[in-house]
Each structure stands twice: as structure tokens, then as C-alpha cells.
Design a protein around this motif. Structure first.
Motif, PDB file in Angstrom:
ATOM      1  N   ARG A  14      48.627  12.586 -13.022  1.00 30.57           N
ATOM      2  CA  ARG A  14      48.867  12.255 -11.616  1.00 30.57           C
ATOM      3  C   ARG A  14      47.491  12.253 -10.948  1.00 30.57           C
ATOM      4  NH1 ARG A  14      52.403  15.912 -13.241  1.00 30.57           N
ATOM      5  NH2 ARG A  14      51.371  17.639 -12.141  1.00 30.57           N
ATOM      6  N   ALA A  15      46.900  11.087 -10.864  1.00 28.13           N
ATOM      7  CA  ALA A  15      45.491  10.965 -10.520  1.00 28.13           C
ATOM      8  C   ALA A  15      45.268  10.503  -9.079  1.00 28.13           C
ATOM      9  CB  ALA A  15      44.814   9.981 -11.472  1.00 28.13           C
ATOM     10  N   LEU A  16      44.228  11.039  -8.487  1.00 28.16           N
ATOM     11  CA  LEU A  16      43.717  10.521  -7.222  1.00 28.16           C
ATOM     12  C   LEU A  16      42.488   9.683  -7.543  1.00 28.16           C
ATOM     13  CD1 LEU A  16      44.075  10.657  -4.088  1.00 28.16           C
ATOM     14  CD2 LEU A  16      42.213  12.330  -4.112  1.00 28.16           C
ATOM     15  N   VAL A  17      42.554   8.390  -7.240  1.00 30.31           N
ATOM     16  CA  VAL A  17      41.456   7.461  -7.499  1.00 30.31           C
ATOM     17  C   VAL A  17      40.664   7.298  -6.212  1.00 30.31           C
ATOM     18  CG1 VAL A  17      40.839   5.124  -8.214  1.00 30.31           C
ATOM     19  CG2 VAL A  17      42.810   6.274  -9.256  1.00 30.31           C
ATOM     20  N   THR A  18      39.370   7.597  -6.262  1.00 34.41           N
ATOM     21  CA  THR A  18      38.559   7.601  -5.036  1.00 34.41           C
ATOM     22  C   THR A  18      37.626   6.401  -4.925  1.00 34.41           C
ATOM     23  OG1 THR A  18      36.819   8.927  -6.093  1.00 34.41           O
ATOM     24  CG2 THR A  18      38.603  10.122  -4.989  1.00 34.41           C
ATOM     25  N   ARG A  19      37.776   5.416  -5.815  1.00 33.29           N
ATOM     26  CA  ARG A  19      36.909   4.243  -5.762  1.00 33.29           C
ATOM     27  C   ARG A  19      37.254   3.351  -4.573  1.00 33.29           C
ATOM     28  NH1 ARG A  19      36.176   2.267 -12.059  1.00 33.29           N
ATOM     29  NH2 ARG A  19      34.753   3.946 -12.616  1.00 33.29           N
ATOM     30  N   VAL A 181      43.137  14.548   3.003  1.00 34.70           N
ATOM     31  CA  VAL A 181      42.892  14.510   1.558  1.00 34.70           C
ATOM     32  C   VAL A 181      43.619  15.654   0.868  1.00 34.70           C
ATOM     33  CG1 VAL A 181      41.138  14.549  -0.250  1.00 34.70           C
ATOM     34  CG2 VAL A 181      40.657  13.391   1.924  1.00 34.70           C
ATOM     35  N   ARG A 182      43.521  16.831   1.425  1.00 36.86           N
ATOM     36  CA  ARG A 182      44.208  17.990   0.845  1.00 36.86           C
ATOM     37  C   ARG A 182      45.721  17.760   0.817  1.00 36.86           C
ATOM     38  NH1 ARG A 182      42.649  23.695   3.306  1.00 36.86           N
ATOM     39  NH2 ARG A 182      43.014  22.473   5.179  1.00 36.86           N
ATOM     40  N   GLN A 183      46.263  17.132   1.841  1.00 36.90           N
ATOM     41  CA  GLN A 183      47.696  16.855   1.891  1.00 36.90           C
ATOM     42  C   GLN A 183      48.106  15.851   0.823  1.00 36.90           C
ATOM     43  OE1 GLN A 183      49.582  18.691   4.164  1.00 36.90           O
ATOM     44  NE2 GLN A 183      51.217  17.987   2.787  1.00 36.90           N
ATOM     45  N   GLN A 184      47.233  14.861   0.565  1.00 44.37           N
ATOM     46  CA  GLN A 184      47.501  13.888  -0.502  1.00 44.37           C
ATOM     47  C   GLN A 184      47.612  14.586  -1.856  1.00 44.37           C
ATOM     48  OE1 GLN A 184      47.910  10.544  -0.780  1.00 44.37           O
ATOM     49  NE2 GLN A 184      47.529   9.790   1.281  1.00 44.37           N
ATOM     50  N   LEU A 208      37.482  18.844   0.986  1.00 45.88           N
ATOM     51  CA  LEU A 208      38.190  19.815   0.157  1.00 45.88           C
ATOM     52  C   LEU A 208      37.537  21.188   0.257  1.00 45.88           C
ATOM     53  CD1 LEU A 208      38.872  17.731  -3.086  1.00 45.88           C
ATOM     54  CD2 LEU A 208      40.416  18.153  -1.162  1.00 45.88           C
ATOM     55  N   PRO A 209      38.331  22.236   0.395  1.00 41.82           N
ATOM     56  CA  PRO A 209      37.770  23.596   0.424  1.00 41.82           C
ATOM     57  C   PRO A 209      37.313  24.024  -0.966  1.00 41.82           C
ATOM     58  CG  PRO A 209      40.156  23.680   0.486  1.00 41.82           C
ATOM     59  CD  PRO A 209      39.787  22.230   0.599  1.00 41.82           C
ATOM     60  N   GLN A 210      36.489  25.048  -1.009  1.00 43.81           N
ATOM     61  CA  GLN A 210      35.924  25.533  -2.264  1.00 43.81           C
ATOM     62  C   GLN A 210      36.992  25.944  -3.262  1.00 43.81           C
ATOM     63  OE1 GLN A 210      32.647  25.456  -2.907  1.00 43.81           O
ATOM     64  NE2 GLN A 210      32.989  26.156  -4.998  1.00 43.81           N
ATOM     65  N   THR A 211      38.094  26.510  -2.782  1.00 37.17           N
ATOM     66  CA  THR A 211      39.147  26.963  -3.697  1.00 37.17           C
ATOM     67  C   THR A 211      39.757  25.797  -4.476  1.00 37.17           C
ATOM     68  OG1 THR A 211      40.692  26.838  -1.820  1.00 37.17           O
ATOM     69  CG2 THR A 211      39.763  29.002  -2.369  1.00 37.17           C
ATOM     70  N   ILE A 212      39.886  24.639  -3.841  1.00 35.38           N
ATOM     71  CA  ILE A 212      40.425  23.471  -4.535  1.00 35.38           C
ATOM     72  C   ILE A 212      39.406  22.912  -5.517  1.00 35.38           C
ATOM     73  CG2 ILE A 212      41.148  21.056  -4.233  1.00 35.38           C
ATOM     74  CD1 ILE A 212      42.670  21.858  -1.788  1.00 35.38           C
TER      75      ILE A 212
END
Length: 261
Positions: A14-19, A181-184, A208-212
Motif C-alpha cells: 500500500r504505497a504512497l507515490v510522491t513523484r 499527508v499524515r492523514q493520507q 511528517l513528524p519524527q515518529t512516523i
């Protein structure tokens, strides 16, 4: 996207593509075709630079360069569009080079034969080619984006080449809401993020926070970007052999097979 799955080699992905688009959509489609799920949220916007008199003058002098180096697929697309406005037939006896197979392929689609290294997709790999072992006095044009890494330009000058640059686009960080972004990641159950460059990784870190970062699997091209990602706080970094789709998908297949997914 189509509903037909050709195989299921990425069925756990389940990928998030950031291109940037449209490349991001094409990569997401490839993931879908292999049974995975992919969502596109670009971390770079690619925008053409305005055509100034300085840019026109540089293009009109294209025939003075022995070598032309195209840094990226975006440089290929915007650069050739600009050059063709002034050069219906490009200068002969001129060598063209590309950084990475994706850039070389983009040039080929525009009827520009170019040489690229098969050993890597960075400036260091390009410099290892035979054509760059003795360039003292040669004129070299770099077609590139605004700013970015200046290693190639500096190295070529140190080796005695006369180097000019033609900047044809700029990279911008998209403006998202603070928690978007975090919600995505949460809404889609994202278990891996794909990033194609160091700048993409930096922009991602803004949202994104450091924990993520510490628990997120990140797929990137090359050791240089891997070192940057680790410096920024990523702890599960997977390095592909290049930024092209095939290289990134190969890493996703390995991740898919890991027992902890």
C-alpha cells in the motif's frame, strides 16, 4: 486505473507515490497492475521557467558546444521544446549525454540519441564514461533545473572543460494542509513511501513528524539519497538501483516478500 491485475507480486503493498504528475500516476498504475495499492501525493511540482533573453542567447549558441548533458527527464522535455523553437535541425557532430536511463529514454522519444551510464543514474556515473576522461578545453552545456546539485558543473570545470548551464524548469514544494499527508498515510494504511530524489525526501519531512519517519519504509534511488534520508530521520530505507519504474518496483517486490508485512 484499470481493474485487471496482471499478477499479485505486490499484493501486500500500500504505497504512497510522491513523484510529480504524470509520472506519479504511471508508477501508481504499475503498482496496481502487480496487485498492490498506490496513492499519489506529489512532493514536487515541476514548472517551466520563463524564457528570458539570456536563455534565448544560450539556445542560439547551441552549436558551439561539443557535448550536451541533460540532467533529468524534465530537463529533456522542457529543454528540447525550447531548442526546437530555434533549431529545426540540431547541430551535427555534437554528443548528447543523459543522466539515467529514464532521461535517455525521454530524449530518444524526442529523436535525440544520447549516451548514459549503465552503472548508475548520478553525476558520478556519467563522469566515469569514456567520453569524460579527457575534456580539457571542450565546451559542455548542461541542461538542468534551477538550483539543484552543482557537483557535475564544478567537476567538469576542474577537469578543464568550459561549462555553461541552461536552466529550463524549477522544482517547487506543493502546499498541503499541515495534517494532510499524515492523514493520507492513516486513511489508506500506507506501509511504504516512494521518493525519487533528495529534494522529494526533504519536502516529505516537512509534513511528517519524527515518529512516523522512524517507522516508515522509504524506497529511494541511490546511496546518496539514502544517506540523506537517514540523516533526516528515516530508519527503514530501501535503496533502488535507479529512479526508473522497474528499479523501484523491484524493491517493492522484495518488501512484499518480507514476513513482517
Amino acid at each position: 486505473m484499470t481493474d485487471c491485475l496482471f499478477d499479485a507480486t505486490l499484493n501486500q503493498i500500500r504505497a504512497l507515490v510522491t513523484r510529480p504528475q504524470p509520472e506519479g500516476g504511471r508508477l501508481a498504475e504499475r503498482i496496481h497492475q502487480q496487485g498492490g495499492r498506490a496513492f499519489v501525493l506529489p512532493m514536487l511540482s515541476i514548472v517551466a521557467l520563463a524564457e528570458t533573453q539570456e536563455v534565448r542567447d544560450r539556445v542560439l549558441q547551441l552549436d558551439r558546444y561539443e557535448k550536451v548533458v541533460v540532467i533529468s527527464q524534465h530537463a529533456a522535455r522542457f529543454g528540447l521544446e525550447l531548442i526546437e523553437n530555434y533549431w529545426p535541425q540540431r547541430p551535427i557532430h555534437q554528443q548528447w549525454f543523459a543522466i539515467g536511463e529514464t532521461t535517455r529514454h525521454t530524449l530518444a522519444q524526442l529523436d535525440v540519441p544520447a549516451v548514459c551510464s549503465r552503472q548508475g543514474n548520478d553525476s558520478e556515473s556519467l563522469l566515469a564514461l569514456n567520453g569524460f576522461q579527457d575534456i580539457t578545453g571542450q565546451r559542455v552545456l548542461l541542461i538542468k533545473g534551477k538550483s539543484g546539485r552543482d557537483f557535475l558543473e564544478k567537476t567538469l570545470r576542474q577537469q578543464g572543460a568550459q561549462v555553461d548551464t541552461l536552466e529550463v524548469y524549477q522544482r517547487l514544494c506543493p502546499d498541503y494542509q499541515p495534517d494532510e499527508v499524515r492523514q493520507q498515510l492513516a486513511d489508506h494504511g500506507i506501509n511504504v513511501i516512494l521518493a525519487g530524489s533528495g529534494e522529494t525526501v526533504r519536502n516529505l519531512c516537512q509534513y511528517l513528524p519524527q515518529t512516523i519517519l522512524e517507522h516508515c519504509r522509504l524506497v529511494i534511488p541511490g546511496q546518496r539519497v539514502a544517506r540523506l534520508a537517514e540523516t533526516l530521520g528515516f530508519r527503514q530505507v530501501y535503496t533502488a538501483t535507479g529512479a526508473d519504474h522497474a528499479a523501484m518496483l523491484s524493491v517493492l517486490e522484495k518488501i512484499n516478500d518480507e514476513t513482517f508485512l
